[in-house]
Design a protein around this motif. Sequence first.
Motif, short mmCIF file in Angstrom:
data_model
loop_
_atom_site.label_atom_id
_atom_site.label_comp_id
_atom_site.label_asym_id
_atom_site.label_seq_id
_atom_site.Cartn_x
_atom_site.Cartn_y
_atom_site.Cartn_z
N HIS A 192 1.43 6.56 6.41
CA HIS A 192 2.33 6.05 5.39
C HIS A 192 3.72 6.66 5.56
CE1 HIS A 192 -0.71 4.54 2.17
NE2 HIS A 192 -0.96 4.05 3.36
N SER B 105 -4.14 8.76 6.67
CA SER B 105 -3.44 7.63 6.07
C SER B 105 -2.10 8.06 5.50
CB SER B 105 -4.27 7.01 4.95
OG SER B 105 -5.39 6.37 5.50
N GLN C 129 0.81 -1.22 0.00
CA GLN C 129 0.00 0.00 0.00
C GLN C 129 0.85 1.27 0.00
OE1 GLN C 129 0.29 -1.99 2.63
NE2 GLN C 129 0.02 -0.90 4.57
N HIS C 130 2.17 1.10 0.18
CA HIS C 130 3.04 2.27 0.14
C HIS C 130 3.56 2.58 -1.25
CE1 HIS C 130 3.95 1.68 4.71
NE2 HIS C 130 2.86 2.37 4.51
N THR D 3 2.24 5.79 -2.66
CA THR D 3 2.78 6.93 -1.92
C THR D 3 4.19 7.25 -2.39
OG1 THR D 3 1.49 6.11 -0.05
CG2 THR D 3 3.09 7.84 0.40
N GLU E 299 5.53 5.34 8.56
CA GLU E 299 5.99 3.96 8.37
C GLU E 299 7.15 3.88 7.37
OE1 GLU E 299 1.81 1.61 9.37
OE2 GLU E 299 2.26 2.18 7.29
#
Lengths: 227, 227
Positions: free
Chosen positions: A46, A42, A7-8, A11, A49
């Motif tokens: 992101h 979110s 999911q990164h 980004t 993380e």
Amino acid sequence: MTDLKVQHILTLTQLIARGARHNFVPITTSYLGKSIKKSQQSASKHLRELEEDGFIERIMNGRKFSVKITSKGYSEMVKLSSILKSSLNSFPSFVELKGTLVSGMGEGAYYMSLKGYTKQFKSKINYIPFPGTLNVKLHEKEYIEAAQQFRTLNGVTIKGFCDSKRTYGWVKCFKGKLNNSIDCELIILERTHHDDSIIELISKTNIRKTAKLRDNSKLTIRIPIKG
Amino acid sequence: MTDLKVQHILTLTQLIARGARHNFVPITTSYLGKSIKKSQQSASKHLRELEEDGFIERIMNGRKFSVKITSKGYSEMVKLSSILKSSLNSFPSFVELKGTLVSGMGEGAYYMSLKGYTKQFKSKINYIPFPGTLNVKLHEKEYIEAAQQFRTLNGVTIKGFCDSKRTYGWVKCFKGKLNNSIDCELIILERTHHDDSIIELISKTNIRKTAKLRDNSKLTIRIPIKG
DNA sequence: ATTACTAAACATCGAGTAA
DNA sequence: TTTACTCGATGTTTAGTAA
């Protein structure tokens, strides 16, 4: 080694697009959230993380962050991109069809021998086909489905024509190999007289004879795909 | 329009790699699970969702499935791949540093005028620098950090040497533009006598004079990055 | 304006298991 | 063997909100 979370990906892509490869670029979490179609929260998570995993560096400037991608983060993206790219390019670029020989009704043979077609065959596939098409019955759904895609693929197109009696539809040809040895063309007819499970092949010579085939002989046809 | 879920990217990549672009390829969920490092159950769910969203087609053959990627699924992957690839190639390939002019202690000027260096400057950057380096103080953390990366980047390297008294370290040069107009080189010294917040520039002429700069003048240096 | 916490909603995953 | 269900655990997102 900490792996990049799926999911990164978006980004990081966004950060690279904003120039964060070599420079610290100022970017707010709400802006980033919008660009990745997620919430501000979110985006914020992101970034935290990604930083924790060593994919980006952040520097606070007042209340804003500036973000730069680390070489670890960059190389992870390069890796991903090349995996994607190579898998997109490396698929076996042919369609394989398996079936058995069936006897046609001589119809195909008749049509394909018409001057309106043979003239074009000569110039477009460089030979006039042996008068008589090879009909192959596909038994499995996956091959029937696979054969259907040739209706939408681009092949050598033989134009339709008309005589005093009627019109004759176009024919599309796809060069292929029968049983890994014999050159042939899969032909797709604008107006077919078969159901979807039967395909027709043409070739220079009488394959039935030269390859010693009989009804129910097992056949494999491999057709290269371009693009 | 249903968007491709991020966690399905790997699954689709795997399917493409197995040749599912043009053919229905037999693949079990437990095998697929292993290749995407997820469980059999997850692979099964992925396939169901991908099918539901129109990215793949499946055909059951006994208890096994054969899977083929639809053109929608394929184009989604091509799109993703090209987004990734273009963002990796399109980042602005320069580093920008902003700071103010400070007066050095004449040290840089002395060292850079040594024959051991000037000979190499002449052949490697095609000029002998004006004797006197331009010292720029970087005030913001992001620029200090950004300047650091030149220590690890490859530039034109001027080798160190030694005379009877001592050894002199190497110097790395990076061609850049000062205030968007003046050619200069950012130099990185093996042994620097400054803290990280001060960078040194050299150029053909006396920039201080020709550009009418004084201490505390605001400066922007842009250095192109290759690769 | 920012960033980021909490808490609840939602999605994803995998063990157990049915068919 | 398959595929895919249930369901509890874990991961991810977001609204509300603090700082």
